[in-house]
Design a protein around this motif. Structure first.
Motif, PDB file in Angstrom:
ATOM      1  N   GLY A  49      10.483 -46.417  34.689  1.00 44.12           N
ATOM      2  CA  GLY A  49      10.041 -47.482  35.590  1.00 44.12           C
ATOM      3  C   GLY A  49      10.807 -47.417  36.903  1.00 44.12           C
ATOM      4  O   GLY A  49      11.935 -46.896  36.953  1.00 44.12           O
ATOM      5  N   ARG A  88       4.681 -44.133  40.534  1.00 44.28           N
ATOM      6  CA  ARG A  88       5.037 -42.887  39.832  1.00 44.28           C
ATOM      7  C   ARG A  88       6.064 -42.170  40.681  1.00 44.28           C
ATOM      8  O   ARG A  88       5.842 -41.929  41.858  1.00 44.28           O
ATOM      9  CB  ARG A  88       3.826 -41.968  39.647  1.00 44.28           C
ATOM     10  CG  ARG A  88       2.769 -42.488  38.700  1.00 44.28           C
ATOM     11  CD  ARG A  88       1.903 -41.353  38.160  1.00 44.28           C
ATOM     12  NE  ARG A  88       2.532 -40.726  36.999  1.00 44.28           N
ATOM     13  CZ  ARG A  88       2.382 -41.168  35.748  1.00 44.28           C
ATOM     14  NH1 ARG A  88       1.618 -42.200  35.484  1.00 44.28           N
ATOM     15  NH2 ARG A  88       2.985 -40.550  34.751  1.00 44.28           N
ATOM     16  N   ARG A 112       1.119 -50.894  29.698  1.00 46.01           N
ATOM     17  CA  ARG A 112       0.909 -50.272  30.999  1.00 46.01           C
ATOM     18  C   ARG A 112       1.969 -49.173  31.151  1.00 46.01           C
ATOM     19  O   ARG A 112       3.029 -49.251  30.514  1.00 46.01           O
ATOM     20  CB  ARG A 112       1.046 -51.292  32.138  1.00 46.01           C
ATOM     21  CG  ARG A 112       2.416 -51.891  32.242  1.00 46.01           C
ATOM     22  CD  ARG A 112       2.509 -53.074  33.213  1.00 46.01           C
ATOM     23  NE  ARG A 112       3.755 -53.791  32.969  1.00 46.01           N
ATOM     24  CZ  ARG A 112       4.920 -53.507  33.544  1.00 46.01           C
ATOM     25  NH1 ARG A 112       5.010 -52.543  34.428  1.00 46.01           N
ATOM     26  NH2 ARG A 112       6.008 -54.206  33.237  1.00 46.01           N
ATOM     27  N   PRO A 113       1.697 -48.180  31.988  1.00 46.92           N
ATOM     28  CA  PRO A 113       2.684 -47.101  32.093  1.00 46.92           C
ATOM     29  C   PRO A 113       3.993 -47.566  32.721  1.00 46.92           C
ATOM     30  O   PRO A 113       3.999 -48.340  33.679  1.00 46.92           O
ATOM     31  CB  PRO A 113       1.989 -46.066  32.995  1.00 46.92           C
ATOM     32  CG  PRO A 113       0.832 -46.757  33.618  1.00 46.92           C
ATOM     33  CD  PRO A 113       0.493 -47.949  32.785  1.00 46.92           C
ATOM     34  N   ILE A 114       5.086 -47.138  32.113  1.00 50.90           N
ATOM     35  CA  ILE A 114       6.440 -47.313  32.688  1.00 50.90           C
ATOM     36  C   ILE A 114       6.963 -45.892  32.859  1.00 50.90           C
ATOM     37  O   ILE A 114       7.779 -45.412  32.070  1.00 50.90           O
ATOM     38  CB  ILE A 114       7.372 -48.094  31.729  1.00 50.90           C
ATOM     39  CG1 ILE A 114       6.721 -49.370  31.194  1.00 50.90           C
ATOM     40  CG2 ILE A 114       8.715 -48.397  32.402  1.00 50.90           C
ATOM     41  CD1 ILE A 114       6.621 -50.485  32.210  1.00 50.90           C
ATOM     42  N   PRO A 115       6.500 -45.197  33.910  1.00 50.57           N
ATOM     43  CA  PRO A 115       6.735 -43.745  33.954  1.00 50.57           C
ATOM     44  C   PRO A 115       8.205 -43.364  34.095  1.00 50.57           C
ATOM     45  O   PRO A 115       9.009 -44.123  34.644  1.00 50.57           O
ATOM     46  CB  PRO A 115       5.953 -43.296  35.208  1.00 50.57           C
ATOM     47  CG  PRO A 115       5.122 -44.446  35.625  1.00 50.57           C
ATOM     48  CD  PRO A 115       5.769 -45.679  35.087  1.00 50.57           C
ATOM     49  N   GLU A 128       8.658 -42.322  27.022  1.00 50.59           N
ATOM     50  CA  GLU A 128       7.642 -42.771  27.972  1.00 50.59           C
ATOM     51  C   GLU A 128       6.391 -43.298  27.247  1.00 50.59           C
ATOM     52  O   GLU A 128       5.838 -44.349  27.595  1.00 50.59           O
ATOM     53  CB  GLU A 128       7.269 -41.590  28.878  1.00 50.59           C
ATOM     54  CG  GLU A 128       6.545 -41.970  30.152  1.00 50.59           C
ATOM     55  CD  GLU A 128       6.314 -40.745  31.041  1.00 50.59           C
ATOM     56  OE1 GLU A 128       5.977 -39.663  30.508  1.00 50.59           O
ATOM     57  OE2 GLU A 128       6.474 -40.876  32.278  1.00 50.59           O
ATOM     58  N   ALA A 129       5.981 -42.558  26.234  1.00 49.55           N
ATOM     59  CA  ALA A 129       4.782 -42.954  25.482  1.00 49.55           C
ATOM     60  C   ALA A 129       5.017 -44.289  24.773  1.00 49.55           C
ATOM     61  O   ALA A 129       4.161 -45.180  24.773  1.00 49.55           O
ATOM     62  CB  ALA A 129       4.433 -41.867  24.462  1.00 49.55           C
ATOM     63  N   LYS A 177       4.383 -51.957  26.339  1.00 52.01           N
ATOM     64  CA  LYS A 177       4.157 -52.870  27.462  1.00 52.01           C
ATOM     65  C   LYS A 177       2.684 -52.944  27.862  1.00 52.01           C
ATOM     66  O   LYS A 177       2.309 -53.772  28.695  1.00 52.01           O
ATOM     67  CB  LYS A 177       4.968 -52.421  28.688  1.00 52.01           C
ATOM     68  CG  LYS A 177       6.420 -52.110  28.400  1.00 52.01           C
ATOM     69  CD  LYS A 177       7.348 -53.220  28.849  1.00 52.01           C
ATOM     70  CE  LYS A 177       8.779 -52.860  28.473  1.00 52.01           C
ATOM     71  NZ  LYS A 177       9.776 -53.779  28.991  1.00 52.01           N
ATOM     72  N   ALA A 204       4.930 -47.225  27.210  1.00 52.89           N
ATOM     73  CA  ALA A 204       3.555 -47.527  27.625  1.00 52.89           C
ATOM     74  C   ALA A 204       2.843 -48.317  26.535  1.00 52.89           C
ATOM     75  O   ALA A 204       2.131 -49.293  26.810  1.00 52.89           O
ATOM     76  CB  ALA A 204       2.808 -46.237  27.936  1.00 52.89           C
ATOM     77  N   ASP A 215      11.975 -52.437  37.307  1.00 54.82           N
ATOM     78  CA  ASP A 215      10.814 -53.203  37.765  1.00 54.82           C
ATOM     79  C   ASP A 215      11.234 -54.162  38.870  1.00 54.82           C
ATOM     80  O   ASP A 215      12.374 -54.604  38.919  1.00 54.82           O
ATOM     81  CB  ASP A 215      10.230 -54.005  36.604  1.00 54.82           C
ATOM     82  CG  ASP A 215       9.783 -53.081  35.485  1.00 54.82           C
ATOM     83  OD1 ASP A 215       9.652 -53.558  34.360  1.00 54.82           O
ATOM     84  OD2 ASP A 215       9.594 -51.863  35.747  1.00 54.82           O
TER      85      ASP A 215
END
Lengths: 286, 286, 286, 286
Positions: free
Chosen positions: D162, D168, D209-212, D200-201, D207, D204, A3
């Motif tokens: 992330g 992404r 929010r997505p952390i792809p 990944e799931a 947090k 998300a 991040d």
């Protein structure tokens, strides 16, 4: 990759590269506030090392100890991977800076890290015994506790003690003698010389034979007395060993040797892999 | 890879690694014949540099000049690729020795070679004028001839003179002052200070504006006075700059920065390649 | 350090770092115009090497030749300074990337430069004979002229021919066979295979014994047929040898060895310096 | 430096350098048992990477996945310290191998280690869920436990997820698609694609929010599916990024730039150290 630090997006290049080490304008260079032309000819190279890394000029007695430690570790011959690498590299046709970099790049945790690890150990012992006058029993207990802590982390060889080549490392007693003298003169506390010797005593008691302090244990005492944080101690060793790397690279350059491997021409390895075989049938064409 | 040197096949590992620098036995280390414990505490770090690379201890006045030159070149800030590399490397999660190696590895012909090239130039001028007392006209002619020789090899910037940042490099006059003093005291010949100044004068005359001696030209005078062969001069610069690399790597380590690129987060480059395009049809599947 | 290029002062960071290789926006990466997600799974690693360095995807037959050359040079065992360095470095406690860098850093003009030098030689011969169909006599004359030119520059060993270990390098004929096949299929000109063989023939005639084409001479033929400029040829060798460096570094990592020098514990060098001596009297105190 | 391993003293140079990777005699080179001339032209460069590091040739579907992962990570532009270092180094006058080594030397734990760390994470999750068919709840629990274990060790950013630049990462979904296809064809287990997506799931959910998954998370899936041990994964990233380092070093070489620092000529840093000051009185002379 992670991040974004919030701050990063709004920082200017100037902030990105902020430093307290050097200030420069056209025609002006200052290191730690001192004009370069004031430093040249008035401080020694070792004092400059101290000023650059610590921010202030050292006390003259501190400078002498630093000189001694830097002198002590310059070279351990082609037995040392670093020195062998410097010599090999120069025969491969690279610049002398690349050969020196090749040497220094090898001073990792195992080859160059014992001094740093040893200072961390000394500091940990010092933290345990606190600031007062060192009581012998408390010192012995603190040493025992920290050696036990190393063992628990799987570290069998206490960094700074014992040597695979030298039964007694001739550099250690001489460095300790200089620390003792500086301590007697009040220039350093002498606290870490005590700690180093207590570690040595404990190891001898534990193993039933001397495991004498080596170069890393002794330069560690010097660096800890001078207050260098552990990562700088690795760096000081690098500066010292760079001298040997340079001398050996240059000597090898004069030899004119080419592509110098570990030993001369004869095949030098034992092959332990699969016997000769053929490619799988579907690859055999082509 | 080339034909075998006849001798190689019959050399032992001991011969393969012969050296005149260090002698070692269990419990004994000698550098250039001196026991390490005799050197520690009695010679400075700069004197050790001299002993290791030259084989003998320097005259005290020579040692002072060497200290001065080593002090002068430690750092030129994050503008210098070497220093930037040290700082970037440490934020990538490598050891401090690797960061220092990354810095040093950049001191190639362009970034670290001017001192070496400059000493070669001074030596070439000296060879032209021979050993007698330097006659002013012969000196000027020798300098002109060597500058012309550089130009013929396509070298526009005479190494050691002019600076893209400093109109006058503050390190040069101070170093020359020290050389003059040592020459007055008979410790060095002063011959190379004359040569350096003659090069400076010639360049000013040729270009119609001052192209002042820079750090490389001035340390070049020192190194040439002390008799260092050119490749060692690169090495001495490496030793000096390593101090700055260490200081900056450590300062950056304390910053906790990660993956530090040239400037902060914003995209920093202009793309000049082909516009977006699709793969050739025969690759488009898959 | 030199005079300022006028343009530099007015360039933005974006211009400073302009590149035709990669275009990037958040969520978008393009190499040479192709979206990364289009390339992944559709081009081979070797094709990617070609695209990145040359700007376009290679013809499939060219890609095959490049694969062959990259496969051929991966490793030459611990005899090679690069491979020995990778193994030594890993035992010093550095990261696997540092060990690989140590190996690659050794691929200088002597150890890694023969391919590059050989392609330069082939190109020089090609330039002499011009673009028309290669007449045998003109080819022989051009080869003789370029070998003579090397000799005049003091280069005794023609790069790419002869080997100190292999009487015949098993990699060379196989690579030439593949080039011949590609030439027969019209995928490459075959011009440089002719040139390489003409060099080999000339050397045999000159020396009265075969000096067969080695790995550098043969990959040189491949790279020249594919139009790689000489400095990229060094880079391709680096990519190839990096595979061996990785394999050896990892194998050594599993060994658990520490501080691995050239050979085992025994002292490995012959000391040729001054006998033991005492410091000058004025240093003896302290 | 430590106590002598007993065995060392009695080992011959041949044993010291034993290897299962390469066997060599004059005129013969075998890698992992295969004659080099059999491999050339019959295996791809990526297959050679596999053979050298793993000891066997890969299944063709495994080879395709490895190609894809090696293609994916070649370059991230001059924003990346490694790429910036390659470009800076070449302007300093070193060889292209030295510039590539400078780049690779920066791929430390932070810059080049995420893939390795991510594979270790995936393996730890896999070890928790055991060999049977992956039950969704057990998988989620195992993932949660391992993320918690990272947090306990102070690791805030889960390696492989992330990205500070790409919301992404375009490389990740494409790589996962290829793994899914190979799994559907029975060429790999698909187990690590499941684990990666579960991480990944979980992130998300944690947090909000997505952390792809990023490039390291996706190549980590590939490498884990192929059974590469974590340290080799760092090495594979090094091989991939070396291609970008070469392309950028060569592009910079063509620019003719000299001593390229982070940004153009202007002073680029903020000085935060002590203001100008004079040397202590006792140094002021000289």
């Amino acid at each position: 990759m992670s991040d974004v630090a919030e701050s990063e997006a709004t920082r200017s290049p100037e902030d990105w590269w902020s430093t307290a080490i050097i200030e420069m304008k056209p025609g002006m260079i200052r290191y730690r506030g001192y004009a370069v032309e004031d430093l040249i000819g008035r401080v020694s190279f070792a004092e400059m090392v101290y000023l650059m890394t610590r921010g202030e000029l050292p006390h003259p007695e501190a400078a002498k100890l630093l000189e001694a430690a830097l002198v002590a570790a310059v070279d351990h011959g082609p037995q040392a991977p670093s020195i062998a690498a410097a010599r090999m590299a120069i025969t491969c046709g690279v610049g002398i800076n690349n050969a020196m970099a090749s040497a220094i790049n090898m001073l990792g945790d195992v080859h160059g890290g014992a001094g740093e690890q040893c200072v961390a150990l000394y500091n940990a012992v010092a933290a345990r015994i606190g600031d007062g006058p060192a009581d012998e029993r408390r010192l012995a207990e603190a040493v025992a506790a920290e050696i036990a802590a190393l063992a628990q982390r799987g570290i069998r060889h206490v960094p700074g003690f014992g040597h695979r080549f030298h039964p007694r490392d001739p550099r250690a007693p001489r460095l300790l003698e200089l620390v003792d003298r500086a301590a007697a003169a009040g220039a350093v506390s002498g606290r870490f010389a005590l700690i180093g010797r207590a570690v040595e005593a404990r190891l001898a008691a534990d193993k039933g034979r001397p495991i004498p302090m080596n170069i890393d244990g002794a330069t560690g005492v010097v660096f800890a007395e001078l207050g260098f944080p552990p990562p700088l101690c690795r760096g000081l060793f690098v500066l010292s060993r760079s001298v040997g790397a340079l001398a050996h690279a240059f000597e090898e350059l004069l030899s004119g040797e080419r592509n110098k491997g570990p030993i001369p021409r004869q095949l030098i390895w034992t092959y332990t892999g699969p016997p000769a075989r053929e490619l799988p049938r579907d690859r055999a064409g082509g």
